[in-house]
Design a protein around this motif. Structure first.
Motif, PDB file in Angstrom:
ATOM      1  N   VAL A 109       0.850  -1.182   0.000  1.00  0.00           N
ATOM      2  CA  VAL A 109       0.000   0.000   0.000  1.00  0.00           C
ATOM      3  C   VAL A 109       0.889   1.237   0.000  1.00  0.00           C
ATOM      4  O   VAL A 109       1.801   1.359   0.819  1.00  0.00           O
ATOM      5  N   ILE A 110       0.620   2.124  -0.947  1.00  0.00           N
ATOM      6  CA  ILE A 110       1.351   3.387  -1.048  1.00  0.00           C
ATOM      7  C   ILE A 110       0.466   4.478  -0.444  1.00  0.00           C
ATOM      8  O   ILE A 110      -0.658   4.693  -0.895  1.00  0.00           O
ATOM      9  N   VAL A 111       0.982   5.149   0.574  1.00  0.00           N
ATOM     10  CA  VAL A 111       0.261   6.212   1.265  1.00  0.00           C
ATOM     11  C   VAL A 111       0.725   7.554   0.693  1.00  0.00           C
ATOM     12  O   VAL A 111       1.926   7.854   0.686  1.00  0.00           O
ATOM     13  N   SER A 112      -0.222   8.335   0.223  1.00  0.00           N
ATOM     14  CA  SER A 112       0.097   9.619  -0.401  1.00  0.00           C
ATOM     15  C   SER A 112       0.705  10.596   0.595  1.00  0.00           C
ATOM     16  O   SER A 112       0.241  10.709   1.741  1.00  0.00           O
ATOM     17  N   ARG A 113       1.718  11.304   0.137  1.00  0.00           N
ATOM     18  CA  ARG A 113       2.300  12.383   0.949  1.00  0.00           C
ATOM     19  C   ARG A 113       1.352  13.578   0.941  1.00  0.00           C
ATOM     20  O   ARG A 113       0.691  13.864  -0.060  1.00  0.00           O
ATOM     21  N   THR A 114       1.307  14.298   2.051  1.00  0.00           N
ATOM     22  CA  THR A 114       0.385  15.431   2.201  1.00  0.00           C
ATOM     23  C   THR A 114       0.467  16.427   1.046  1.00  0.00           C
ATOM     24  O   THR A 114      -0.572  16.792   0.492  1.00  0.00           O
ATOM     25  N   PRO A 115       1.653  16.890   0.614  1.00  0.00           N
ATOM     26  CA  PRO A 115       1.684  17.878  -0.468  1.00  0.00           C
ATOM     27  C   PRO A 115       1.132  17.356  -1.800  1.00  0.00           C
ATOM     28  O   PRO A 115       0.752  18.143  -2.668  1.00  0.00           O
ATOM     29  N   ASN A 116       1.081  16.029  -1.957  1.00  0.00           N
ATOM     30  CA  ASN A 116       0.589  15.451  -3.207  1.00  0.00           C
ATOM     31  C   ASN A 116      -0.925  15.276  -3.228  1.00  0.00           C
ATOM     32  O   ASN A 116      -1.487  14.901  -4.257  1.00  0.00           O
ATOM     33  N   VAL A 117      -1.581  15.528  -2.118  1.00  0.00           N
ATOM     34  CA  VAL A 117      -3.044  15.416  -2.056  1.00  0.00           C
ATOM     35  C   VAL A 117      -3.614  16.772  -2.449  1.00  0.00           C
ATOM     36  O   VAL A 117      -3.739  17.674  -1.627  1.00  0.00           O
ATOM     37  N   THR A 118      -3.932  16.908  -3.724  1.00  0.00           N
ATOM     38  CA  THR A 118      -4.395  18.200  -4.252  1.00  0.00           C
ATOM     39  C   THR A 118      -5.839  18.158  -4.750  1.00  0.00           C
ATOM     40  O   THR A 118      -6.399  19.197  -5.065  1.00  0.00           O
ATOM     41  N   HIS A 119      -6.438  16.991  -4.808  1.00  0.00           N
ATOM     42  CA  HIS A 119      -7.787  16.835  -5.346  1.00  0.00           C
ATOM     43  C   HIS A 119      -8.875  16.961  -4.279  1.00  0.00           C
ATOM     44  O   HIS A 119     -10.055  16.905  -4.596  1.00  0.00           O
ATOM     45  N   LYS A 120      -8.459  17.120  -3.036  1.00  0.00           N
ATOM     46  CA  LYS A 120      -9.387  17.262  -1.912  1.00  0.00           C
ATOM     47  C   LYS A 120      -8.613  17.941  -0.788  1.00  0.00           C
ATOM     48  O   LYS A 120      -7.395  18.122  -0.902  1.00  0.00           O
ATOM     49  N   PRO A 121      -9.289  18.317   0.306  1.00  0.00           N
ATOM     50  CA  PRO A 121      -8.532  18.911   1.422  1.00  0.00           C
ATOM     51  C   PRO A 121      -7.426  17.960   1.881  1.00  0.00           C
ATOM     52  O   PRO A 121      -7.612  16.737   1.897  1.00  0.00           O
ATOM     53  N   GLY A 122      -6.297  18.523   2.235  1.00  0.00           N
ATOM     54  CA  GLY A 122      -5.161  17.715   2.665  1.00  0.00           C
ATOM     55  C   GLY A 122      -5.461  16.947   3.937  1.00  0.00           C
ATOM     56  O   GLY A 122      -6.369  17.286   4.698  1.00  0.00           O
ATOM     57  N   PRO A 123      -4.689  15.898   4.179  1.00  0.00           N
ATOM     58  CA  PRO A 123      -4.927  15.082   5.367  1.00  0.00           C
ATOM     59  C   PRO A 123      -4.649  15.828   6.669  1.00  0.00           C
ATOM     60  O   PRO A 123      -3.836  16.749   6.712  1.00  0.00           O
ATOM     61  N   VAL A 124      -5.338  15.388   7.707  1.00  0.00           N
ATOM     62  CA  VAL A 124      -5.169  15.921   9.053  1.00  0.00           C
ATOM     63  C   VAL A 124      -4.024  15.200   9.751  1.00  0.00           C
ATOM     64  O   VAL A 124      -3.254  15.790  10.489  1.00  0.00           O
ATOM     65  N   ILE A 125      -3.912  13.911   9.509  1.00  0.00           N
ATOM     66  CA  ILE A 125      -2.939  13.048  10.178  1.00  0.00           C
ATOM     67  C   ILE A 125      -1.599  13.119   9.436  1.00  0.00           C
ATOM     68  O   ILE A 125      -1.568  13.066   8.210  1.00  0.00           O
ATOM     69  N   PRO A 126      -0.466  13.218  10.149  1.00  0.00           N
ATOM     70  CA  PRO A 126       0.845  13.278   9.506  1.00  0.00           C
ATOM     71  C   PRO A 126       1.153  12.037   8.652  1.00  0.00           C
ATOM     72  O   PRO A 126       0.660  10.935   8.931  1.00  0.00           O
ATOM     73  N   ASP A 127       1.983  12.235   7.643  1.00  0.00           N
ATOM     74  CA  ASP A 127       2.331  11.176   6.689  1.00  0.00           C
ATOM     75  C   ASP A 127       2.808   9.891   7.371  1.00  0.00           C
ATOM     76  O   ASP A 127       2.312   8.803   7.072  1.00  0.00           O
ATOM     77  N   ARG A 128       3.800  10.013   8.243  1.00  0.00           N
ATOM     78  CA  ARG A 128       4.370   8.813   8.884  1.00  0.00           C
ATOM     79  C   ARG A 128       3.344   8.077   9.726  1.00  0.00           C
ATOM     80  O   ARG A 128       3.317   6.851   9.754  1.00  0.00           O
ATOM     81  N   GLN A 129       2.481   8.812  10.406  1.00  0.00           N
ATOM     82  CA  GLN A 129       1.463   8.185  11.242  1.00  0.00           C
ATOM     83  C   GLN A 129       0.452   7.438  10.372  1.00  0.00           C
ATOM     84  O   GLN A 129       0.066   6.309  10.702  1.00  0.00           O
ATOM     85  N   ARG A 130       0.038   8.027   9.259  1.00  0.00           N
ATOM     86  CA  ARG A 130      -0.888   7.336   8.356  1.00  0.00           C
ATOM     87  C   ARG A 130      -0.252   6.066   7.800  1.00  0.00           C
ATOM     88  O   ARG A 130      -0.895   5.019   7.717  1.00  0.00           O
ATOM     89  N   THR A 131       1.022   6.140   7.466  1.00  0.00           N
ATOM     90  CA  THR A 131       1.734   4.969   6.937  1.00  0.00           C
ATOM     91  C   THR A 131       1.823   3.872   7.995  1.00  0.00           C
ATOM     92  O   THR A 131       1.592   2.689   7.700  1.00  0.00           O
ATOM     93  N   GLU A 132       2.126   4.228   9.235  1.00  0.00           N
ATOM     94  CA  GLU A 132       2.199   3.237  10.315  1.00  0.00           C
ATOM     95  C   GLU A 132       0.843   2.596  10.579  1.00  0.00           C
ATOM     96  O   GLU A 132       0.762   1.384  10.825  1.00  0.00           O
ATOM     97  N   MET A 133      -0.217   3.372  10.521  1.00  0.00           N
ATOM     98  CA  MET A 133      -1.554   2.828  10.763  1.00  0.00           C
ATOM     99  C   MET A 133      -1.955   1.860   9.654  1.00  0.00           C
ATOM    100  O   MET A 133      -2.508   0.791   9.929  1.00  0.00           O
ATOM    101  N   VAL A 134      -1.672   2.217   8.416  1.00  0.00           N
ATOM    102  CA  VAL A 134      -1.982   1.325   7.296  1.00  0.00           C
ATOM    103  C   VAL A 134      -1.166   0.033   7.416  1.00  0.00           C
ATOM    104  O   VAL A 134      -1.684  -1.067   7.207  1.00  0.00           O
TER     105      VAL A 134
END
Length: 144
Positions: free
Chosen positions: A33-58
């Motif tokens: 699973v590839i988790v998008s980096r925050t700056p690359n999320v441009t099609h909707k509001p950016g994530p609330v949770i930090p990149d590393r934390q989202r990756t660890e949860m996934v």
């Protein structure tokens, strides 16, 4: 061995994410699973949770064999490294499949594309999107 790739933002994990990843895992033997980096999320509001934390949860989810943080500039770099047999897109992801297939062909990545199904709500009020969870939090816990 069939290697599968799924990708997404995975901001606030919910049953829709689990459904997507379980369905993706069923298509092969090894789910990356590839988790998008925050700056690359441009099609909707950016994530609330930090990149590393989202990756660890996934990475902690049962269907996932490996979780990777996406490349800062080129979404295809991790795909090239993983070399999947199948890429599974979420049912509501914005990707243009024709453009995606063309770029995969251009880069010599030979894999199938599959669009996952949507999860059917299991009960009234089930929250199946990050946006719905955030809206509910703002309704239930308004700021003073």
């Amino acid at each position: 061995m069939t290697r599968v790739v799924a990708q997404g933002t995975f901001d606030i994990l919910h049953p829709g994410h689990v459904h997507y990843l379980e369905e993706a895992a069923e298509l092969g033997d090894d789910l990356h699973v590839i988790v998008s980096r925050t700056p690359n999320v441009t099609h909707k509001p950016g994530p609330v949770i930090p990149d590393r934390q989202r990756t660890e949860m996934v990475a902690a989810l049962a269907p996932v064999d490996e979780a990777h943080l996406g490349h800062p500039d080129d979404i295809f770099v991790p795909i090239e490294k993983i070399s999947p047999d199948v890429i599974v897109l979420g049912h509501d992801q914005h990707h243009d499949t024709d453009a995606l297939e063309a770029e995969l062909d251009r880069r010599g990545i030979d894999c199938d594309l599959h669009r996952a199904s949507a999860r059917t709500p299991q009960f009234d009020g089930e929250l199946l999107s990050t946006r719905d969870i955030i809206d509910r939090i703002l309704e239930e816990r308004p700021r003073d």
